[in-house]
Design a protein around this motif. Structure first.
Motif, PDB file in Angstrom:
ATOM      1  N   ASP A   8       1.140  -0.960  -0.206  1.00 18.74           N
ATOM      2  CA  ASP A   8      -0.202  -0.139   0.319  1.00 18.74           C
ATOM      3  C   ASP A   8       0.954   1.270   0.001  1.00 18.74           C
ATOM      4  OD1 ASP A   8      -1.721   1.743   0.716  1.00 18.74           O
ATOM      5  OD2 ASP A   8      -2.884   0.639   1.507  1.00 18.74           O
ATOM      6  N   ASP A  46       0.647  -6.684  10.593  1.00 21.48           N
ATOM      7  CA  ASP A  46      -0.291  -6.770  10.940  1.00 21.48           C
ATOM      8  C   ASP A  46      -1.328  -8.438  11.409  1.00 21.48           C
ATOM      9  OD1 ASP A  46      -3.416  -7.088  10.800  1.00 21.48           O
ATOM     10  OD2 ASP A  46      -4.612  -6.820   8.424  1.00 21.48           O
ATOM     11  N   ASP A 102      -4.112  -0.320  14.431  1.00 16.03           N
ATOM     12  CA  ASP A 102      -5.063  -1.264  13.320  1.00 16.03           C
ATOM     13  C   ASP A 102      -3.732  -0.984  11.808  1.00 16.03           C
ATOM     14  OD1 ASP A 102      -6.243   1.170  12.220  1.00 16.03           O
ATOM     15  OD2 ASP A 102      -8.215   0.389  13.159  1.00 16.03           O
ATOM     16  N   THR A 103      -4.045  -1.500  10.814  1.00 16.84           N
ATOM     17  CA  THR A 103      -2.920  -1.132   9.657  1.00 16.84           C
ATOM     18  C   THR A 103      -3.441   0.053   9.542  1.00 16.84           C
ATOM     19  OG1 THR A 103      -4.330  -2.436   8.384  1.00 16.84           O
ATOM     20  CG2 THR A 103      -2.813  -3.289   9.376  1.00 16.84           C
ATOM     21  N   GLN A 104      -4.655   1.035   9.843  1.00 15.35           N
ATOM     22  CA  GLN A 104      -5.178   2.105   9.235  1.00 15.35           C
ATOM     23  C   GLN A 104      -3.981   2.503   9.509  1.00 15.35           C
ATOM     24  OE1 GLN A 104      -6.205   2.546   5.443  1.00 15.35           O
ATOM     25  NE2 GLN A 104      -6.108   0.784   5.631  1.00 15.35           N
ATOM     26  N   ARG A 108      -1.289   5.266   8.367  1.00 10.90           N
ATOM     27  CA  ARG A 108      -1.426   6.937   8.360  1.00 10.90           C
ATOM     28  C   ARG A 108       0.062   7.439   9.389  1.00 10.90           C
ATOM     29  NH1 ARG A 108      -6.956   6.135   9.712  1.00 10.90           N
ATOM     30  NH2 ARG A 108      -6.378   6.527  11.935  1.00 10.90           N
TER      31      ARG A 108
END
Lengths: 111, 141
Positions: A8, A46, A102-104, A108
């Motif tokens: 990503d 993750d 979390d991965t989000q 960020r």
């Protein structure tokens, strides 16, 4: 245990699922070594689907962190269930790692 | 009331998950919370991992006997191996240290169990005794 790697942006996300122990940790290590050999600028692990992790898994993550630091990259952990976080706390490693909800959130934080 | 069961397992890392499953089942039988059960699994798993890695030097097919003894509110877990004895200095209580063999596993075991004792007296191998004191309302009924 299953390990998958996706990308990503600048980050490589290592998705680990199942139980990480002396038997399965080498599979996670293989993924991390592949990414760090390629000097991936940001490695996110993750752990949200990890049900169990012992010191073999923790030691593998420490090795990953050390390898990333050698070339100035970023190494982050995300999605630790309370029982997994427990192991890091007992090992006094909670402050050694960048740990995110979390991965989000970890994504960020990638610089 | 007291009860006991025994698992004999070879020093194969892939069997660790089988022993953990049995420990998990027993924890539930003893009315342990999920957290307590997880910690008990961790202690037994780390002890077996140390035996496989250090007593048997990673060699598969060697013998390990795990005995569970419940007596009232005292749960005793005995792990018997027949491999190399640990260096007494290595098994002494100390801070977690990932740079040393067994540097993390043993402190984890000590953080979970109430008593941890290495009996190096057997002619061959080691007897590791782990004890957990159950809360009064738990245990054999």
């Amino acid at each position: 245990m299953d390990v998958a790697v996706r990308h990503d942006g600048r980050a490589a996300i290592v998705e680990v699922q199942g139980e990480v122990d002396l038997y399965s940790a080498p599979k996670m290590r293989e993924a991390l070594v592949g990414l760090t050999d390629g000097r991936s600028p940001a490695v996110l692990v993750d752990l949200s689907r990890v049900e169990y992790m012992d010191s073999s898994g923790v030691a593998t993550l420490v090795e990953g962190l050390q390898r990333v630091r050698q070339y100035g990259g970023q190494f982050k952990l995300a999605g630790l269930a309370p029982a997994i976080r427990d192991v890091f706390r007992f090992a006094r490693l909670e402050k050694v790692f960048d740990i995110y909800e979390d991965t989000q959130a970890a994504l960020r934080a990638v610089r | 009331m007291s009860e006991t069961f025994q698992i004999e397992v070879s020093s194969s890392p892939r069997l660790l998950q089988v022993v953990r499953a049995a420990v998990g089942q027993y924890g539930r039988l003893l009315d342990f919370t999920e957290e307590e059960t997880h910690r008990l699994k961790t202690a037994v798993d780390e002890a077996l991992t140390n035996i496989i890695r250090h007593s048997y030097g990673g060699e598969a097919g060697q013998r390990i006997v795990v005995t569970f003894l419940l007596s009232g509110a005292r749960l005793e877990i005995l792990l018997r191996d027949f491999g190399r004895k640990p260096d007494p200095a290595r098994v002494a209580p100390r801070e977690p240290d990932l740079s040393r063999p067994g540097g993390l596993g043993l402190p984890l075991i000590r953080s979970v169990m109430d008593e941890v004792e290495f009996d190096l007296s057997p002619e061959r191998g080691t007897l590791l005794r782990l004890v957990k004191h159950l809360r009064a309302e738990r245990g054999a009924r």
